[in-house]
Design an enzyme around this catalytic site. Structure first.
Site, PDB file in Angstrom:
ATOM      1  N   HIS A 185       1.022  -1.234   0.206  1.00  0.00           N
ATOM      2  CA  HIS A 185      -0.140  -0.051   0.476  1.00  0.00           C
ATOM      3  C   HIS A 185       0.890   1.241  -0.095  1.00  0.00           C
ATOM      4  O   HIS A 185       1.568   1.724   0.850  1.00  0.00           O
ATOM      5  CB  HIS A 185      -0.952  -0.169   1.566  1.00  0.00           C
ATOM      6  CG  HIS A 185      -1.791   1.045   1.162  1.00  0.00           C
ATOM      7  ND1 HIS A 185      -2.635   1.729   1.255  1.00  0.00           N
ATOM      8  CD2 HIS A 185      -1.580   2.386   2.730  1.00  0.00           C
ATOM      9  CE1 HIS A 185      -3.398   2.303   1.146  1.00  0.00           C
ATOM     10  NE2 HIS A 185      -2.147   3.422   2.159  1.00  0.00           N
ATOM     11  N   ASP A 311     -11.113  -2.436  -4.631  1.00  0.00           N
ATOM     12  CA  ASP A 311     -10.667  -2.677  -3.570  1.00  0.00           C
ATOM     13  C   ASP A 311     -11.825  -2.116  -2.533  1.00  0.00           C
ATOM     14  O   ASP A 311     -11.621  -0.870  -1.707  1.00  0.00           O
ATOM     15  CB  ASP A 311     -10.230  -0.580  -3.702  1.00  0.00           C
ATOM     16  CG  ASP A 311      -9.350  -0.453  -2.399  1.00  0.00           C
ATOM     17  OD1 ASP A 311      -8.821  -1.161  -2.183  1.00  0.00           O
ATOM     18  OD2 ASP A 311      -8.185   0.819  -2.571  1.00  0.00           O
ATOM     19  N   PHE A 329     -11.746   5.842   6.131  1.00  0.00           N
ATOM     20  CA  PHE A 329     -11.953   5.825   5.264  1.00  0.00           C
ATOM     21  C   PHE A 329     -11.795   4.739   3.928  1.00  0.00           C
ATOM     22  O   PHE A 329     -12.939   3.603   4.985  1.00  0.00           O
ATOM     23  CB  PHE A 329     -10.138   5.506   4.496  1.00  0.00           C
ATOM     24  CG  PHE A 329      -9.273   7.162   5.057  1.00  0.00           C
ATOM     25  CD1 PHE A 329      -9.138   7.346   4.426  1.00  0.00           C
ATOM     26  CD2 PHE A 329      -8.530   6.859   6.091  1.00  0.00           C
ATOM     27  CE1 PHE A 329      -8.585   8.714   4.644  1.00  0.00           C
ATOM     28  CE2 PHE A 329      -8.239   8.289   6.710  1.00  0.00           C
ATOM     29  CZ  PHE A 329      -7.678   8.630   6.184  1.00  0.00           C
TER      30      PHE A 329
END
Lengths: 431, 320
Positions: A185, A311, A329
Site C-alpha cells: 500500500h 478495493d 476511509f
C-alpha cells in the site's frame, strides 16, 4: 454422471487469447470441456442442460484482487457470506481478501478459518493474502513459507504500508525463497499522517488536512530501489498519481518484476467529488485531481497498470455519518467493479477485451492463480453479461452489509446476467 | 457611515456556514445592519424584543468563552431565550453521534443554533439535519464567518472602506479558520490580501484562493493598510511547525520595527486571545491608536445580532 451444461448463442470473450466470437461453451462439472464457434452446430445432444444466452457475452469470471471484509472481528460491516453474495452479483468469481481483520491474518489458523467459512458459504472462490509482517505492524516478517503452504496467495500488510525500508527489504528478499509476491500500500505514513484528502486547493478551502501526492510517489520510488536491491516480486496496490504510473512504466522497461493495480474510484472520480464533505468519497489513498485521473486511464490503456481491483472496504453508517475528519476511509466496490470498468470501454479508452483482461486474467497471473481464462480444462468460472444495457447504481439493492458507495445513482452501462463458479450457476439477474 | 438599512429586507440564505459563497451585496447587507446594532448596543437600554419568544442554542463542542459570550449577548439583546450547551464529549463517549445530537435538538424546536466544532465540515453536517438556522461559530480549520464579518466591520468603520485596501494576514494560516473566512470576505469586497507566514504554516496552494504569499514580514507588510495577526497555538512551537517561540517572534512577531514598512496609519487586528511576546509585542497590542483589538470585541456582538436577525427573518415574517 458429471453435470454438463451447454451455454449456447453466446459471444465468447477471452482476453487471454483475444477470442471474440459467437459460439457455444460446454462445462463438465467444475471445468470447461469445450468451446468454439462450431460447437453444437448440429444441436445440443440429449442429456446436456442447455442455457441459451440469447446473444449475451460470456467471459471468464472476474478476479478481484483486493477485498477487505469484516470477518473475523467486524462482522457488522461484511461477512464472507455477504461479501460473497455481493461478489457474485457483481460478476466476480474469485476474490482475494486482505489480512487486516481482527485478528490480523498472520497465522496459519487464520487462513484455515477463512477457507472453512468459504467452503460453508460456497459461492465465490475465496483466497486470502497473509500479512507480510506480524500483526501487520511493520516490524517482523511472518512465517511466509508456512503461510504460503496454508494457501496465502501473496503477502501484504493490506491497508497499511510497510513503512520501514529495512523490513520491506527483508520481506521482498525472504518472499523470494517461495517466489511469492509482496503487495504494498504505497503511502509514506509519516507524510500522510493526520491527512484526510488530497492536499491542494480543495483541502485548503475545506480546511481539511491534506495528504500530498508525494506520500505515494516517494514510497514507490523507495520500494523500486529496494526491489532492485533484494530481487523478488513487488506489486503496488491502488496507484493514483501520474508520477506513480511513470515510475512503474520505467521500472518495467528496466525489467524489474513489478506490477500494479488501481481501483475504479481512482479513474472514475476526483477530489472534487469530496464536494461538501462527502465522507463516502473519503478513501485511502485519497482521490486525486483530474490530471492524475487521466494518467491512471492512460496507464490502464498502455498496460502499465496491470489490473483493476474493487478495493472493497465496507464501513457501516456509524463510521461514515461523522464529520469528515472523524469518518473512516473506504468505499464498497464489489458490485460496481464491473460496470465502472466497462465505463472505460464505453468512453473509448480501452477495448472490451483489454478492459476484461484487467479484471480477469491479469490479476490471476499476478497472483499465480489458474483462473481468468476460457480454455479447455480451465475452471468453469464464467460471467454472462450484457455490455450495453443502461442502468443506475442503486446501493439499497446491493448485497454488501455496508452501503458506503460514492457511486449511488450513477448512470452506468453493462451488467452481469449470470455468474457461474465451478460450473454451478451461483447468481442470476432477476428481471 | 452607511444609512441604517431597511429592516424588512430578506437575506437569501438559511444558514451562515461560511463566507465562501456569499456575494459582496450580502456581506454589505450584514455589515450595514450590524452598524445599526452598534448604536443600539451603546444605548443605556440595549435590549429589544425582536426575537422575543425565539430560542437560540449555543452548542460548543470546543471551549470558547469569548465567542460564546458574544453570541449569548447578541441573542439576549434581541430578546431571544438563549441556552448554552457545551459538550465535553460525554454524550459522544456514550456513543451519540453528531447526527443524533441534531435529531435531539430538532425535537426541541429551536430557531437558531450556533455551533462550534473542532472538525471542519461538522457544522455543515448538523445544518443538513436540523430545521432551524445554523450559524457556524468556527469549524476546524475551515471557517469562522462572524469573526471575518466583525473584522470587516471594524476595518470599514475605521478606514471607511474595504475596497482597494492592502490587508496582511500574518501567522498560523495553516490552522486558521479566521484566515480562511477573512480571505474569502476581503477578496469578495475588493481588498488585496497577503498571507505572511513561514511555509510550514501555510496550507497547500493557498495562492489559489486569490492571495499573495510572503514569507517575510518586511515584504508582506509593505504599504499594508491593515495588519491582521493570528494566534499561534502553543503546541505548534515544539519544533513541529516552528522551532521555538523565540525564533518565531524574531521573524514573525509584530513589533514597531516590522510595522515601519506598513502605511503610517495602518491598523492592527487580532482575533484573540493573544500570545504577547509570541505573535505580537505588548507595546503594539496596547497602542490604542493602532490596535483595533477591543473594537473587534465590541463589534462582534453587533455583527452576531445582525446575523441572527437576518437569518430568522423569513420565519418571523417581514413585518416582525
Amino acid at each position: 454422471m458429471t453435470a454438463r451444461v451447454a451455454y449456447v448463442n453466446a459471444r465468447l470473450l477471452d482476453p487471454a487469447t483475444g477470442l471474440d466470437q459467437r459460439g457455444a461453451l460446454l462445462t463438465e462439472g467444475a471445468r470447461i470441456a469445450d468451446f468454439g464457434p462450431s460447437l453444437f452446430g448440429d444441436g445440443v445432444p440429449e442429456g446436456i442442460e442447455v442455457v441459451d444466452l440469447g446473444g449475451a457475452a460470456l467471459a471468464p469470471g472476474l478476479v478481484d484482487m483486493r477485498v477487505l471484509i469484516g470477518e473475523p472481528g467486524e462482522e457488522e460491516k461484511d461477512t464472507i457470506k455477504s461479501a460473497s453474495r455481493a461478489a457474485v452479483a457483481g460478476g466476480i468469481t474469485a476474490m482475494v481478501l486482505l489480512p487486516n481483520t481482527d485478528p490480523v491474518l498472520d497465522e496459519v489458523a487464520g487462513l484455515e478459518f477463512i477457507a472453512r467459512r468459504a467452503r460453508e458459504v460456497k459461492l465465490v472462490k475465496v483466497f486470502a493474502y497473509a500479512a507480510a509482517t506480524q500483526g501487520a505492524r511493520g516490524d517482523e516478517i511472518t512465517e511466509m513459507g508456512l503461510l504460503a503452504r496454508a494457501g496465502a496467495v501473496a503477502f501484504t500488510d493490506g491497508t497499511r504500508a510497510i513503512a520501514s525500508a529495512k523490513t520491506m527489504r527483508r520481506a521482498l528478499s525472504y518472499a523470494r525463497t517461495f517466489d511469492k509476491l509482496i503487495v504494498q500500500h504505497p503511502e509514506e505514513p509519516s507524510l500522510a499522517s493526520g491527512g484526510m484528502m488530497n492536499s491542494g486547493e480543495i483541502a485548503t478551502r475545506l480546511g481539511l488536512v491534506g495528504i500530498p501526492r508525494e506520500a505515494e510517489i516517494i514510497m514507490i520510488e523507495r520500494d523500486l530501489r529496494l526491489l532492485e536491491l533484494s530481487g523478488g516480486r513487488l506489486h503496488f496496490a491502488h496507484v493514483t498519481t501520474s508520477e506513480s504510473v511513470e515510475l512503474i512504466r520505467r521500472a518495467k522497461a528496466r525489467g524489474l518484476r513489478v506490477t500494479c493495480d488501481t481501483a475504479p474510484h481512482y479513474f472514475a472520480l476526483t477530489e472534487t467529488d469530496v464536494g461538501d464533505y462527502r465522507t463516502f468519497a473519503k478513501v485511502s489513498p485519497p482521490l486525486r485531481g483530474e490530471m492524475d485521473r487521466r494518467a491512471i486511464v492512460e496507464g490502464l490503456a498502455d498496460g502499465t497498470i496491470d489490473a483493476i481491483a474493487s478495493d472493497h472496504v465496507p464501513q457501516d453508517q456509524d463510521q461514515k455519518r461523522l464529520p469528515f475528519g472523524q469518518a473512516a476511509f473506504g468505499v464498497i466496490g464489489l458490485e460496481t467493479l464491473f460496470p465502472l470498468t466497462l465505463e472505460l470501454v464505453h468512453k473509448g479508452k480501452l477495448s472490451l477485451l483489454d478492459a476484461l483482461a484487467c479484471v480477469t486474467v491479469k490479476p490471476a497471473r499476478i497472483l499465480d492463480l489458474p483462473l481468468g481464462r476460457i480454455a479447455k480444462g480451465a475452471p468453469a468460472d464464467l460471467v454472462a453479461f450484457d455490455p450495453e444495457v443502461p442502468w443506475r447504481v442503486d446501493v439499497d439493492r446491493f448485497r454488501s452489509k455496508s452501503k458506503n458507495s460514492p457511486f449511488e445513482n450513477r448512470p452506468v452501462q453493462g451488467r452481469p446476467l449470470r455468474t457461474v463458479v465451478d460450473g454451478r450457476t451461483v447468481w442470476q439477474h432477476e428481471g | 457611515m452607511s444609512a441604517i438599512p431597511s429592516h424588512d429586507q430578506l437575506f437569501p440564505h438559511r444558514h451562515l456556514l461560511g463566507i465562501e459563497g456569499l456575494r459582496a451585496g450580502e456581506i454589505t447587507q450584514i455589515l450595514d445592519l450590524a452598524d445599526s446594532y452598534v448604536d443600539q448596543n451603546r444605548q443605556p437600554v440595549k435590549k429589544s424584543s425582536l426575537l422575543a419568544g425565539r430560542t437560540q442554542v449555543n452548542l460548543f463542542f470546543e471551549n470558547s468563552t469569548r465567542t460564546r459570550t458574544s453570541f449569548e449577548l447578541a441573542g439576549k439583546r434581541l430578546g431571544a431565550d438563549v441556552i448554552n450547551m457545551s459538550s465535553d464529549g460525554s454524550s459522544v463517549k456514550k456513543g451519540e453521534t453528531l447526527i443524533d445530537t441534531a435529531m435531539t435538538l430538532n425535537a426541541m424546536h429551536l430557531d437558531a443554533l450556533v455551533v462550534r466544532h473542532a472538525e471542519s465540515g461538522a457544522v455543515k453536517l448538523l445544518a443538513d439535519k436540523v430545521n432551524c438556522s445554523v450559524i457556524n461559530a468556527g469549524d476546524g480549520h475551515h471557517e469562522h464567518p462572524t469573526q471575518a464579518l466583525l473584522d470587516a466591520l471594524a476595518i470599514r468603520r475605521r478606514l471607511g472602506r474595504l475596497d482597494g485596501l492592502i490587508v496582511a494576514i500574518c501567522g498560523d494560516i495553516l490552522h486558521s479558520r479566521v484566515a480562511r473566512s477573512n480571505i474569502h470576505l476581503l477578496n469578495a469586497m475588493g481588498a488585496r490580501v497577503r498571507c505572511v507566514a513561514p511555509p510550514t504554516l501555510l496550507p497547500s496552494q493557498i495562492e489559489r484562493l486569490g492571495v499573495e504569499v510572503h514569507h517575510s514580514m518586511k515584504t508582506g507588510l509593505k504599504d499594508a493598510d491593515v495588519v491582521m495577526m493570528l494566534r499561534l497555538q502553543t503546541e505548534r512551537m515544539s519544533g513541529q511547525y516552528v522551532p521555538s517561540t523565540r525564533e518565531y517572534f524574531y521573524f514573525y512577531g509584530l513589533d514597531y520595527e516590522k510595522l515601519e514598512v506598513a502605511k503610517p496609519d495602518a491598523v492592527i487586528m487580532h482575533p484573540g486571545p493573544m500570545n504577547r511576546g509570541v505573535e505580537i509585542d505588548s507595546e503594539v497590542a496596547d497602542d490604542l491608536k493602532r490596535s483595533m483589538i477591543l473594537d473587534q470585541v465590541e463589534l462582534g456582538v453587533a455583527v452576531r445580532m445582525a446575523v441572527l436577525d437576518l437569518l430568522t427573518r423569513d420565519r418571523r415574517g417581514t413585518n416582525a
